[in-house]
Design a protein around this motif. Structure first.
Motif, PDB file in Angstrom:
ATOM      1  N   LYS A  86       0.662  -1.187   0.117  1.00  0.00           N
ATOM      2  CA  LYS A  86       0.273  -0.233   0.155  1.00  0.00           C
ATOM      3  C   LYS A  86       0.629   1.185  -0.002  1.00  0.00           C
ATOM      4  CE  LYS A  86      -2.843  -0.582   3.594  1.00  0.00           C
ATOM      5  NZ  LYS A  86      -3.721  -0.759   4.438  1.00  0.00           N
ATOM      6  N   ILE A  87       1.901   1.197   0.552  1.00  0.00           N
ATOM      7  CA  ILE A  87       3.329   2.190   0.511  1.00  0.00           C
ATOM      8  C   ILE A  87       3.618   2.797  -0.914  1.00  0.00           C
ATOM      9  CG2 ILE A  87       5.071   3.112   1.661  1.00  0.00           C
ATOM     10  CD1 ILE A  87       4.334   1.993   3.659  1.00  0.00           C
ATOM     11  N   VAL A  88       3.921   1.700  -1.444  1.00  0.00           N
ATOM     12  CA  VAL A  88       4.625   1.606  -2.733  1.00  0.00           C
ATOM     13  C   VAL A  88       3.000   2.281  -4.056  1.00  0.00           C
ATOM     14  CG1 VAL A  88       6.106   0.233  -4.684  1.00  0.00           C
ATOM     15  CG2 VAL A  88       6.257  -0.261  -2.535  1.00  0.00           C
ATOM     16  N   ASN A  89       1.988   1.627  -3.315  1.00  0.00           N
ATOM     17  CA  ASN A  89       1.037   2.499  -3.801  1.00  0.00           C
ATOM     18  C   ASN A  89       0.633   3.677  -3.973  1.00  0.00           C
ATOM     19  OD1 ASN A  89      -1.797   2.956  -4.485  1.00  0.00           O
ATOM     20  ND2 ASN A  89      -2.204   0.655  -5.031  1.00  0.00           N
ATOM     21  N   LYS A  95       0.944   4.260  -8.207  1.00  0.00           N
ATOM     22  CA  LYS A  95      -0.499   3.889  -8.456  1.00  0.00           C
ATOM     23  C   LYS A  95      -0.866   2.531  -8.996  1.00  0.00           C
ATOM     24  CE  LYS A  95      -0.727   8.439  -7.790  1.00  0.00           C
ATOM     25  NZ  LYS A  95      -0.820   8.826  -6.947  1.00  0.00           N
ATOM     26  N   MET A  96      -0.624   1.532  -8.849  1.00  0.00           N
ATOM     27  CA  MET A  96      -0.632   0.437  -9.478  1.00  0.00           C
ATOM     28  C   MET A  96      -1.475  -0.571  -8.374  1.00  0.00           C
ATOM     29  SD  MET A  96       0.133  -2.836 -11.040  1.00  0.00           S
ATOM     30  CE  MET A  96       1.370  -1.734 -12.151  1.00  0.00           C
ATOM     31  N   ASN A  97      -2.440  -0.650  -8.277  1.00  0.00           N
ATOM     32  CA  ASN A  97      -3.675  -1.585  -7.441  1.00  0.00           C
ATOM     33  C   ASN A  97      -3.415  -2.689  -7.074  1.00  0.00           C
ATOM     34  OD1 ASN A  97      -5.337  -2.497  -9.733  1.00  0.00           O
ATOM     35  ND2 ASN A  97      -5.870  -0.214  -9.073  1.00  0.00           N
ATOM     36  N   ASP A 126      -4.713  -4.830 -10.461  1.00  0.00           N
ATOM     37  CA  ASP A 126      -3.694  -4.500 -11.298  1.00  0.00           C
ATOM     38  C   ASP A 126      -2.550  -5.707 -11.710  1.00  0.00           C
ATOM     39  OD1 ASP A 126      -5.502  -2.981 -13.156  1.00  0.00           O
ATOM     40  OD2 ASP A 126      -4.398  -0.970 -11.946  1.00  0.00           O
ATOM     41  N   LEU A 127      -1.953  -4.863 -10.744  1.00  0.00           N
ATOM     42  CA  LEU A 127      -0.624  -6.019 -10.460  1.00  0.00           C
ATOM     43  C   LEU A 127      -1.031  -7.565  -9.964  1.00  0.00           C
ATOM     44  CD1 LEU A 127       2.212  -6.541  -9.292  1.00  0.00           C
ATOM     45  CD2 LEU A 127       1.339  -6.140  -6.754  1.00  0.00           C
ATOM     46  N   VAL A 128      -2.112  -8.139  -9.580  1.00  0.00           N
ATOM     47  CA  VAL A 128      -3.213  -9.475  -9.657  1.00  0.00           C
ATOM     48  C   VAL A 128      -2.768 -10.277 -11.360  1.00  0.00           C
ATOM     49  CG1 VAL A 128      -4.131 -11.224  -9.031  1.00  0.00           C
ATOM     50  CG2 VAL A 128      -3.201 -10.057  -7.550  1.00  0.00           C
ATOM     51  N   GLU A 129      -3.697  -9.237 -11.888  1.00  0.00           N
ATOM     52  CA  GLU A 129      -3.520  -9.182 -13.265  1.00  0.00           C
ATOM     53  C   GLU A 129      -2.110  -9.370 -14.351  1.00  0.00           C
ATOM     54  OE1 GLU A 129      -7.236  -6.446 -15.014  1.00  0.00           O
ATOM     55  OE2 GLU A 129      -7.924  -7.605 -13.661  1.00  0.00           O
ATOM     56  N   ARG A 130      -1.322  -8.924 -14.118  1.00  0.00           N
ATOM     57  CA  ARG A 130      -0.544  -8.616 -15.232  1.00  0.00           C
ATOM     58  C   ARG A 130       0.485  -9.450 -14.211  1.00  0.00           C
ATOM     59  NH1 ARG A 130       1.023  -1.944 -15.003  1.00  0.00           N
ATOM     60  NH2 ARG A 130      -1.526  -1.490 -15.450  1.00  0.00           N
ATOM     61  N   THR A 131       0.840  -9.770 -13.148  1.00  0.00           N
ATOM     62  CA  THR A 131       1.526 -10.442 -13.086  1.00  0.00           C
ATOM     63  C   THR A 131       0.433 -12.460 -13.448  1.00  0.00           C
ATOM     64  OG1 THR A 131       1.927  -9.445 -10.340  1.00  0.00           O
ATOM     65  CG2 THR A 131       2.242 -12.027 -10.481  1.00  0.00           C
ATOM     66  N   ILE A 132      -0.461 -12.468 -13.146  1.00  0.00           N
ATOM     67  CA  ILE A 132      -0.906 -13.848 -13.583  1.00  0.00           C
ATOM     68  C   ILE A 132      -0.246 -13.548 -15.401  1.00  0.00           C
ATOM     69  CG2 ILE A 132      -2.818 -14.732 -14.399  1.00  0.00           C
ATOM     70  CD1 ILE A 132      -3.832 -14.136 -11.336  1.00  0.00           C
ATOM     71  N   PHE A 133      -0.815 -12.731 -15.760  1.00  0.00           N
ATOM     72  CA  PHE A 133       0.016 -12.487 -17.636  1.00  0.00           C
ATOM     73  C   PHE A 133       0.917 -13.367 -17.281  1.00  0.00           C
ATOM     74  CE2 PHE A 133       0.996 -10.164 -20.833  1.00  0.00           C
ATOM     75  CZ  PHE A 133       0.328 -10.919 -22.368  1.00  0.00           C
ATOM     76  N   LEU A 134       2.062 -12.076 -16.714  1.00  0.00           N
ATOM     77  CA  LEU A 134       3.581 -13.211 -17.123  1.00  0.00           C
ATOM     78  C   LEU A 134       4.141 -14.539 -16.790  1.00  0.00           C
ATOM     79  CD1 LEU A 134       4.601  -9.858 -16.012  1.00  0.00           C
ATOM     80  CD2 LEU A 134       5.192 -10.373 -18.597  1.00  0.00           C
TER      81      LEU A 134
END
Length: 71
Positions: free
Chosen positions: A22-25, A29-31, A34-42
């Motif tokens: 949450k601090i890095v977010n 601005k990466m929620n 978005d992170l989970v979707e992109r990670t699963i895609f990769l």
């Protein structure tokens, strides 16, 4: 935004990982969605990423790791 059907799921992660995410977010601005979707895609499309995830057993880190992530 992708308008395809979505599935609701839940996962349990260590408190400190989520709190630091949450601090890095705030800066990136990466929620989490978005992170989970992109990670699963990769994970599904890149063998080197998938191998890296499979070889990452330690999720503990130091405070300097979080500071380096938000620079």
């Amino acid at each position: 935004m992708n308008t395809k059907k979505r599935i609701i799921t839940s996962v349990k992660i260590p408190d400190n990982l989520y709190e630091d995410f949450k601090i890095v977010n705030v800066r990136t601005k990466m929620n989490l969605q978005d992170l989970v979707e992109r990670t699963i895609f990769l994970y599904l499309t890149e063998a080197s990423f998938r191998e890296r995830v499979h070889n990452q057993f330690n999720t503990a880190y130091t405070g300097s790791d979080i500071l380096n992530a938000i620079k």
